[in-house]
Design an enzyme around this catalytic site. Structure first.
Site, PDB file in Angstrom:
ATOM      1  N   CYS A  12      12.243 -39.516   6.110  1.00  0.00           N
ATOM      2  CA  CYS A  12      13.420 -39.288   5.262  1.00  0.00           C
ATOM      3  C   CYS A  12      14.038 -37.908   5.449  1.00  0.00           C
ATOM      4  O   CYS A  12      14.710 -37.415   4.570  1.00  0.00           O
ATOM      5  CB  CYS A  12      13.060 -39.504   3.796  1.00  0.00           C
ATOM      6  N   HIS A  26      19.866 -25.721   2.293  1.00  0.00           N
ATOM      7  CA  HIS A  26      20.097 -26.735   1.280  1.00  0.00           C
ATOM      8  C   HIS A  26      21.572 -27.162   1.249  1.00  0.00           C
ATOM      9  O   HIS A  26      21.894 -28.340   1.132  1.00  0.00           O
ATOM     10  CB  HIS A  26      19.673 -26.172  -0.084  1.00  0.00           C
TER      11      HIS A  26
END
Lengths: 95, 536
Positions: free
Chosen positions: B497, B187
């Site tokens: 995406c 992340h």
């Protein structure tokens, strides 16, 4: 407490008296000179409304009733302001 | 120039770029216990660490967005409360060292929260632990001068960098980062790429090898940190940095124009929004709209439950920024490597295959409905597209659509303006990609980060199987092609995406597979457009 005043209100905030609402509540309480105490339903422990550690420690959830009492020259204003804050859901829904 | 010889430490690239500056070494381990002073001296140490932590928090609050600020304010309020420090002072008066007293007192508080019945109060244990560690670090003589801007630009070097920590740091002061742990698919790597911050992970170095304040070059292209570079090395990198800058300017010339392939085919280029705070720096005219809004930023603060009003405000701001261009907002995608205290289940043995994305939303309709209400109200502001993460079966999409319709009619019954937005799905689960024709979605968006890991059965965050986590794996491209073809035949938009879309290594393969819409990090928009212009 001769001139103590007491008020109570149900917490409707979705997650109860959580971190952000507790910060708001203690900040507001500190803006008054009065000695302000708070407790949750089902307990007789009144804690200092100006202490975030104590207020969070109550771990009050949504739907529970919160009681305030205040003692001092601005006790009545303090109670109005605090009850108002809980009534307005701690101003968390303003877009 | 330093008298020390040049040293190079290898690492993996997590976010590409070059940075030339000085090492700002974040303590990698606690210093050994220091000799205990008198109670008076220990009290002084405690108060000094408390004051320093308060100052750090205030600085961070000034820079943080509303969600993060709320948690930092809570920590600052705790630190300012004598009720927190008095028990620590009492322990010190009884002869304990400041650090031990602080640790013990805080551990007691943390245990108290961990034992709470209510999950939202349980989640606060994390904030207390965070505060405990911040002060403990200062007591140990460490502490981070994150708030102090580095004069010549600093390179953050440390053991690890949590996503929350990344968001706290001032990346105008830091030019890049190098950390010992982590993975290029984590992340924090995604955040670094979104902000265009050069970052390497898996740095092969320990504290004894690194020199705080030493001149250094962060080569987040080859994947190395060079400490005390020689004059020759330095000159080489300065030349390279100048080249990169010229390249960036050339790419930027594509920004103002629609993306066209060399053959003149139009490719829609959207941006990914992780944090709306970057929007003022992005010209909406440089993109075709927003292809992905990660709404986790709204949920990362206060126990994870932003009210309808706060969500609506954030969604409206996005729509206003887009000025009539389509805005795609993904419903909450929590779980996997994105836990949200008090919302995502604890202790799942395999969170990537667990209750995450839409599965979690459908399991928590109380939370989901608040988000759907805010989205339905935002839909009247412009062209809103709502996208569902981790859809596995058509029934999940149908159930969500039904819930959405119900929410819209409830709002209208209450006299609140609302509309049903376009409802699309992310294609991340191989079963959904293989069965794509069964899904009645208004549009499709391929979430390549997860799709790649599920197709290759190689975790995004697992260094040992990095080479298997390959976006160009034929099985991955096959599924992308399949979904793109379905979109072409049915006239529904298919975009992609994930990180693949903003990597020049992969973009041609995506165009080959038939995709004509991508969504990339704002920092990669110019590069993606330049790459598209050179295709075909």
């Amino acid at each position: 407490m001769a001139d103590a005043t007491e008020r109570s209100i149900v917490i409707t905030h979705q997650v109860g008296l959580h971190a952000r609402p507790s910060v708001k509540l203690t900040k507001l309480a500190k803006s008054f000179d009065a000695d302000i105490r708070v407790r949750g339903e089902g307990t007789e422990d009144w804690v200092d409304a100006k202490s975030i550690v104590r207020v969070m420690g109550l771990k009050l959830r949504e739907g529970t009733t919160i009681f305030f009492k205040a003692d001092g020259p601005d006790a009545a204003q303090a109670l109005d302001a605090l009850v108002g804050l809980v009534e307005r859901d701690f101003d968390e829904h303003a877009a | 120039m330093s008298m020390r010889p040049e040293r190079s430490f290898p690492a993996q690239v997590a976010s590409e770029g070059l940075a030339i500056g000085r090492i700002s070494l974040r303590r990698m381990r606690r210093s050994d216990a220091r000799p205990k002073g008198t109670p008076e001296e220990e009290i002084v140490r405690l108060e000094a660490a408390g004051a320093a932590a308060s100052a750090q928090l205030e600085r961070l609050i000034g820079r943080a967005e509303a969600e993060a600020a709320a948690i930092l304010e809570f920590q600052a309020a705790l630190l300012a409360d004598d009720e927190l420090l008095d028990p620590v002072r009492a322990r010190i008066a009884r002869g304990e060292a400041a650090d031990a007293a602080w640790q013990q007192a805080m551990d007691g508080q943390i245990a108290d929260y961990q034992g709470a019945e209510d999950e939202y109060f349980r989640a606060r244990a994390l904030d207390l632990a965070d505060l405990r560690d911040r002060v403990a670090e200062l007591l140990a003589g460490g502490g981070d001068e994150a708030g102090a801007p580095a004069e010549t630009g600093a390179i953050y070097v440390g053991t690890d960098l949590a996503p929350s920590r990344f968001l706290e740091l001032d990346w105008d002061a830091y030019r890049g980062g190098a950390v010992v742990k982590g993975s290029s698919a984590s992340h924090v790597a995604i955040l670094a790429r979104a902000r265009g911050v050069p970052l390497v992970v898996g740095l092969a170095a320990n504290e004894s090898m690194l020199v705080d304040g030493a001149e250094a070059i962060l080569d987040a292209e080859a994947g190395q940190l060079i400490q005390d570079p020689s004059a020759e090395t330095r000159a080489r990198y300065l030349r390279r940095a100048a080249e990169r800058e010229a390249e960036a300017r050339r790419q930027a010339s594509h920004l103002g124009k629609p993306a066209l392939t060399a053959a003149g085919e139009r490719v829609l280029t959207y941006i990914n929004v992780d944090d709306p705070h970057i929007l003022p720096a992005v010209d909406p005219a440089s993109c075709d709209g927003v292809g992905l809004t990660r709404t986790e930023f709204l949920f990362s603060g206060e126990g994870g439950l932003p009210g309808e009003g706060r969500q609506l405000g954030a969604y409206k701001a996005l729509m206003r920024w887009a000025g009539g261009r389509p805005v795609t907002i993904r419903t909450l995608d929590a779980g996997g490597d994105k836990p949200i205290p008090g919302l995502t289940p604890d202790g799942e043995s395999n969170p990537f295959l667990g209750l995450r994305g839409l599965r979690l939303s459908l399991a928590r309709p109380d939370v989901f409905r608040v988000q759907l209400r805010a989205l339905a109200r935002a839909a009247i502001e412009g062209e809103l597209k709502v996208m569902l993460p981790m859809v596995t079966r058509p029934q999940e999409l149908d159930a969500t659509r039904a819930m959405f319709r119900q929410v819209v009619s409830e709002l209208l019954a209450e006299g609140i303006p609302a509309a049903m937005p376009k409802l699309g799905m992310m294609v991340e689960v191989p079963a959904a990609a293989l069965n794509i024709a069964a899904f009645d979605a208004d549009f499709f968006s391929i979430g390549s980060n997860d799709l790649v890991q599920y197709v290759t059965a190689a975790g995004r965050d697992c260094e040992a199987v990095r080479d298997l986590y390959d976006p160009l794996e034929p099985g991955v491209l096959e599924l992308i092609h399949r979904v793109a073809e379905h979109g072409r035949l049915t006239g529904r938009e298919v975009s992609l995406c994930g990180d693949m879309a903003s990597d020049p290594k992969y973009l041609p393969a995506l165009l080959d597979a038939g995709l004509r819409a991508v969504s990339v990090a704002p920092a990669r928009l110019a590069r993606a457009k330049a790459e598209i212009a050179g295709y075909g």
